[in-house]
Design an enzyme around this catalytic site. Structure first.
Site, short mmCIF file in Angstrom:
data_model
loop_
_atom_site.label_atom_id
_atom_site.label_comp_id
_atom_site.label_asym_id
_atom_site.label_seq_id
_atom_site.Cartn_x
_atom_site.Cartn_y
_atom_site.Cartn_z
CB CYS A 30 1.62 13.75 12.09
SG CYS A 30 1.60 14.30 13.81
CG HIS A 92 0.92 20.37 21.95
ND1 HIS A 92 0.33 19.52 22.86
CD2 HIS A 92 0.15 20.35 20.85
CE1 HIS A 92 -0.76 19.00 22.32
NE2 HIS A 92 -0.89 19.47 21.11
CD GLU A 144 3.48 24.28 17.43
OE1 GLU A 144 2.60 23.46 17.11
OE2 GLU A 144 4.18 24.90 16.61
CB SER A 286 -3.98 14.52 17.62
OG SER A 286 -4.88 15.57 17.34
S1 SF4 Z 1 3.29 16.72 16.07
FE1 SF4 Z 1 2.64 18.69 15.22
S2 SF4 Z 1 4.50 19.51 14.25
FE2 SF4 Z 1 4.88 17.37 14.62
S3 SF4 Z 1 4.37 16.37 12.69
FE3 SF4 Z 1 2.54 16.30 14.02
S4 SF4 Z 1 1.31 18.10 13.52
FE4 SF4 Z 1 3.39 18.39 12.68
#
Ligand code: SF4
Length: 328
Positions: A30, A92, A144, A286
């Site tokens: 992400c 986090h 987190e 991740s």
């Molecule tokens: S780091 Fe966590 S909150 Fe940010 S986009 Fe990725 S999964 Fe979503």
């Protein structure tokens, strides 16, 4: 057996069984993870090795090992970092006490907290400033959750993990409450917990829907789209990755009985997959794409593979790295 018959016999022995692999999209990295990894790489370029990282920068051993090879040193607490080396805080998020301590020690630090986690921190602070006590929906002990709860003084955030926990909430004032969530929860489970909170505390305030991020939501939606088509689901991700574990649960509740978390191709239980005709593959936020490629290659070795992409959304989210690292 003449030569022609023997060739046909051997070709038959080599024939791989057919398999359709439904590849979920979106999957994998992400924007928050991508930014956090870039921050460590740029910090290494700017300041040289070693650069310290408090906690795993993201929950993936492959990523962490890659950064370690480049000179990153992963520690659990700030007091393990020498005062003359830079330190990065993980995606986090961290309790407020951590950057405060780094400032007190006059350390160079870069906060890689995902902006979508920071948004929840700001929400919590805003409600607190208005005199509301917080209820956080999340998993106890997750970094987190520790980071978000650590934005407010002790006792100001009550954690609930399940619908059953809602009955145990004992607020200071039931009419002065607000709720927030971890960003990587199951969308469906969270909706049930929110409904239970609203039923018990009608005056509770919160975000329009929840704080679950776009990446978590999109990856779960893609799994729901492929789950009815497949005999097995493999989620590439780490056992401590919350959003990856949620993808396994979402796959099971959407109708795929065999849903497993694998860190990489070597973890696939081929015996358990015997006889399948279709498989779904996705990756937690991740997990890097190279591990997806590795899993597809492993299936291609054993099966006559057809790969079909199932895309339920397109993502164009990008987060900038902090200014101090941009010129690096
Ligand atoms: S780091 Fe966590 S909150 Fe940010 S986009 Fe990725 S999964 Fe979503």
């Amino acid at each position: 057996m003449d030569l022609g018959a023997r060739a046909l016999y051997l070709a038959g022995m080599d024939k791989k069984p057919p398999l359709i692999l439904y590849l979920a999209a979106p999957r994998g990295f992400c924007a928050g993870v991508d930014r956090a990894v870039q921050i460590v790489e740029l910090a290494l370029q700017k300041w040289g090795a070693p650069v310290y990282v408090r906690h795993e920068i993201v929950h993936n051993r492959f990523v962490v090992d890659g950064l370690r090879d480049k000179g990153a040193v992963f520690v659990e607490e700030l007091d393990e970092v020498p005062g003359d080396r830079p330190v990065i805080f993980s995606a986090h998020g961290v309790p407020k006490s951590v950057p405060a301590e780094a400032r007190r020690r006059e350390m160079v630090f870069v906060d890689a907290t995902c902006p979508l986690v920071s948004k929840v921190h700001i929400e919590a602070e805003r409600h607190h400033a208005e005199g509301l006590q917080m209820v956080m929906i999340g998993h106890a002990g997750h970094p987190e959750v520790l980071g978000t709860m650590g934005q407010l003084p002790p006792g100001e955030v009550i954690l609930v993990e399940t619908v059953e926990d809602v009955a145990q909430v004992m607020p200071r004032d039931p009419d002065r409450l607000a709720w927030i969530t971890q960003t990587t929860l199951s969308v469906d489970d969270t909706a049930q917990i929110v409904a239970a909170l609203q039923a018990r505390f009608p005056a509770i305030v919160g975000p329009a829907k929840d704080d679950i991020c776009y990446a978590t939501t999109n990856r779960q939606a893609a799994v729901k789209a492929i789950a009815p088509k497949i005999d097995a689901l493999l989620v590439i991700g780490a056992p401590n990755s919350s959003n990856s574990k949620r993808l396994v649960e979402v796959g099971r509740s959407a109708g795929c009985d065999y849903a497993q978390l694998v860190m990489r191709a070597a973890d696939i239980d081929w015996r358990a997959l015997e006889g399948i005709r279709s498989v779904g593959v996705t990756a937690g936020a991740s997990a890097p794409e190279v591990l997806v490629d590795e899993v597809i290659a492993a299936f291609a070795d054993r099966y006559d593979l057809t790969v079909e992409l199932v895309e339920t959304a397109q993502e164009r989210v990008e987060f900038k790295v902090p200014r101090v690292l941009r010129e690096a």
